[in-house]
Enzyme design. Structure first.
Site, PDB file in Angstrom:
ATOM      1  N   GLU A 126      -2.997  10.133   3.302  1.00 56.20           N
ATOM      2  CA  GLU A 126      -4.343  10.032   4.236  1.00 56.20           C
ATOM      3  C   GLU A 126      -4.282  11.514   5.095  1.00 56.20           C
ATOM      4  OE1 GLU A 126      -5.046   5.958   6.055  1.00 56.20           O
ATOM      5  OE2 GLU A 126      -3.051   6.292   6.310  1.00 56.20           O
ATOM      6  N   GLU A 166       0.855  -1.268   0.075  1.00 55.22           N
ATOM      7  CA  GLU A 166       0.227   0.013  -0.122  1.00 55.22           C
ATOM      8  C   GLU A 166       0.741   1.223  -0.062  1.00 55.22           C
ATOM      9  OE1 GLU A 166      -3.480   1.962   2.918  1.00 55.22           O
ATOM     10  OE2 GLU A 166      -2.905  -0.297   2.914  1.00 55.22           O
TER      11      GLU A 166
END
Length: 265
Positions: A136, A132
């Site tokens: 964010e 990943e």
């Protein structure tokens, strides 16, 4: 013929722990740019009717995904389902992407206990290891964005970086450049983080995601959730992927202005 010194060297090398081979050639879907003049259902899968786990206080809902006037909106609002009090939005590509430049232009709302994210991911649901690469925005503090990477499920690569003017005041450009030997994150064209440690670099093609969700339980990270009392949104004007070595996809692209072959700027 090896002499005594050569034999000792070979013996020493043989005794070293094996270093796992890192994939150097990752298949990728083609480059693209999407400015959301319409919603491309051949490209995007819309998450609907489920959630990622007990930490999430909302259910993914196709009703929270919309496109209007060239902007994708992912919503978060009070909407009771059988499991949760709120509904939220997520989309993901149907194809997987490898080395190249990943870019999104987006604007967030604000509020504690919420996460507005642009990231790439592959994992057990696709019968792959968990790799990943993240942007964010924890909207409790819209002055910053957190960048991170997970390699075979192992994280601890996070870094908080400033977003001048804030993530909620205007659209900002977020990009990461994933190469064989480095991973670099950019905010509005400025380099903000670099990883070159081979053990911390992804090695599996990934899908591209946008998501906007909340949590009642992850207070130390996302802040204590409070009902916003209105519908909130993550807005996206554009997303693009430019495969390594290919021409950039639009004039303002980061891929037009940086060298993609092992340089940091």
């Amino acid at each position: 013929m090896l002499g005594p010194a050569g034999a000792l060297l070979l013996a020493a090398l043989a005794s070293l722990p094996a270093i796992p081979a890192r994939a150097q050639n990752i298949e990728t879907a083609p480059s693209f740019v999407d400015d959301f003049t319409s919603f491309n259902r051949e490209r995007w899968y819309v998450s609907d009717g489920w959630m990622n786990g007990s930490h999430q206080n909302c259910t993914w809902s196709k009703g929270q995904v919309s496109v209007s006037d060239g902007v994708l909106s992912l919503g978060f609002e009070k909407q009771k389902t059988k499991d949760r009090e709120f509904a939220c939005g997520e989309i993901q590509t149907k194809q997987r992407f490898g080395y190249g430049t990943y870019e999104a232009r987006m604007k967030t709302d604000t509020g504690p206990g919420l996460n507005a994210a642009f990231f790439s991911y592959i994992g057990p649901s696709d019968k792959q290891p968990w790799d990943e690469i993240d942007f964010e925005i924890l909207t409790k503090d819209t002055s910053k964005v957190q960048v991170n990477a997970y390699i075979d499920g192992k994280g601890k690569n996070e870094k908080l970086v400033e977003v001048p003017g804030g993530t909620d005041k205007a659209f900002n450009d977020y990009a990461f450049v994933w190469e064989k030997d480095s991973l670099r994150w950019y905010v509005n064209g400025q380099l903000v983080n670099t990883i070159t440690d081979p053990a911390k670099l992804p090695s599996h093609a990934q899908k591209i995601f946008f998501s906007f969700w909340g949590s009642d339980t992850m207070k130390s990270w996302m802040g204590a959730f409070a009902d916003p009392g209105r519908k909130l949104s993550l807005q996206v004007e554009r997303v693009a992927f430019t495969a390594l070595g290919e021409p950039c996809q639009f004039p303002e692209s980061l891929a037009c202005t940086i060298k993609q072959l092992g340089t940091s700027n």
